[in-house]
Design an enzyme around this catalytic site. Structure first.
Site, short mmCIF file in Angstrom:
data_model
loop_
_atom_site.label_atom_id
_atom_site.label_comp_id
_atom_site.label_asym_id
_atom_site.label_seq_id
_atom_site.Cartn_x
_atom_site.Cartn_y
_atom_site.Cartn_z
N GLU A 22 -11.18 -38.08 76.13
CA GLU A 22 -12.34 -37.19 76.19
C GLU A 22 -13.68 -37.09 76.55
O GLU A 22 -14.07 -38.12 77.08
CB GLU A 22 -11.82 -35.80 74.85
CG GLU A 22 -11.58 -35.27 75.10
CD GLU A 22 -11.70 -33.30 75.65
OE1 GLU A 22 -12.66 -33.81 76.36
OE2 GLU A 22 -10.87 -32.87 75.84
N ASN A 153 -14.89 -25.39 73.44
CA ASN A 153 -14.36 -26.48 74.29
C ASN A 153 -14.84 -26.10 75.99
O ASN A 153 -15.71 -24.80 75.80
CB ASN A 153 -12.60 -26.59 74.70
CG ASN A 153 -12.06 -27.96 74.07
OD1 ASN A 153 -12.65 -29.05 74.64
ND2 ASN A 153 -11.28 -27.91 73.38
N ASP A 203 -9.18 -26.91 78.44
CA ASP A 203 -9.97 -27.86 77.43
C ASP A 203 -11.34 -28.32 78.00
O ASP A 203 -12.32 -27.01 78.39
CB ASP A 203 -8.91 -28.66 77.50
CG ASP A 203 -9.33 -29.81 76.72
OD1 ASP A 203 -10.29 -30.05 76.04
OD2 ASP A 203 -8.36 -30.60 76.21
#
Length: 295
Positions: A22, A153, A203
């Protein structure tokens, strides 16, 4: 709404097995792409000039995200605490406790043009609306700006900094807010993209020079570019089920880097996706903006 699917040259630049890769960020000072593996907590970097990949194990259960700072250290989100991490000495100092007493963790974050960190919390069980969106000022003050969030997110800012984008992956919705850069207030919350009918999972996100929002779709195997009016004008299929986040990097900010995850994949899926959890680079799809620094 018409959207074209493009075939682009997608290169795996770090064949990794991140459980939950991420928050990729391009650092112009080091000329490296930095990102995290949240659930096997480590801070990673890749130097495209040398091909060197480095990883540093981090404390805590989760390394939710990271941000660049004016001082050159990394702001890292360890569980529910923000810490300043010196990449040269591998030492960390506490900066702020964002939440306490809830079964949450820090997740996606991004710095606005005035050097404030916007970061969200999320429910560790992935279904309770325990989370919130916070603005963390350079003096360490954390202000809760929105609540009733399951999984925070997709935090990104328009090129002029006056629009904030924010996603709740488990509600399958992305919103836009008006941001007052002077006082840090957000108003006029409106739906930017709604996937509640299909269950798609938007996301991580980033903005390009044209003000278009790029979003990775976890469990969706694709990245999408939205125009500022919310219309989709580009979709790119990836060779993995779980792309997680993306950013532009390289000397000219024309390389789109995409992180990915092995999380939730069955053993059969992992065998079929040897590149799951890797870092990818895509050329020729746009140009990004320099990342803002905290402080």
């Amino acid at each position: 709404m018409n959207a074209s699917a493009h075939t682009s040259h997608i290169e795996c630049v770090v064949q990794n097995h991140d459980q939950l890769g991420e928050t990729p960020l391009w650092c112009e000072r080091t000329q490296k792409i930095w990102w995290v593996d949240i659930e096997q907590p480590r801070l990673q970097s890749f130097d495209p000039a040398t091909g060197t990949h480095q990883a540093v194990e981090m404390p805590g259960t989760y390394l939710g995200s990271q941000a660049l700072t004016v001082s050159g250290s990394r702001m890292v989100a360890i569980d529910l605490e923000l810490q300043l991490f010196d990449t040269e000495t591998a030492t960390a100092t506490s900066f702020a406790i964002v939440e306490q007493g809830v079964d949450n963790r820090l997740n996606d974050g991004r710095v606005d043009p005035r050097g404030r960190l916007w970061i969200g919390t999320m429910d560790n069980q992935l279904h309770r609306p325990n989370g919130g969106l916070y603005r963390v000022d350079p003096d360490g003050t954390a202000t809760r700006m929105a609540g009733d969030i399951i999984v925070s997110n997709g935090i990104a800012f328009s090129p002029d900094g006056t629009t904030l984008y924010f996603t709740d992956t488990r509600r399958h919705v992305s919103w836009a807010f008006d941001l007052d850069l002077d006082d840090g207030a957000i108003t006029n919350r409106r739906v930017f993209a709604d996937y509640s009918a299909t269950g798609d999972r938007p996301d991580g996100a980033c903005i390009d020079v044209d003000g278009c929002l790029w979003t990775a779709f976890f469990a969706g195997g694709r990245i999408v570019r939205y125009r500022p009016d919310g219309a989709i004008d580009r979709q790119i299929a990836l060779p993995v089920t779980n792309p997680t986040c993306l950013c532009f990097g390289g000397k000219d900010l024309k390389t789109l880097y995409v992180t990915s995850a092995t999380k939730f994949l069955s053993s059969e899926q992992r065998a079929a996706e040897p590149l799951a959890g890797s870092l990818f680079a895509i050329e020729g799809v746009g140009q990004g903006l320099p990342e803002n620094r905290f402080g």
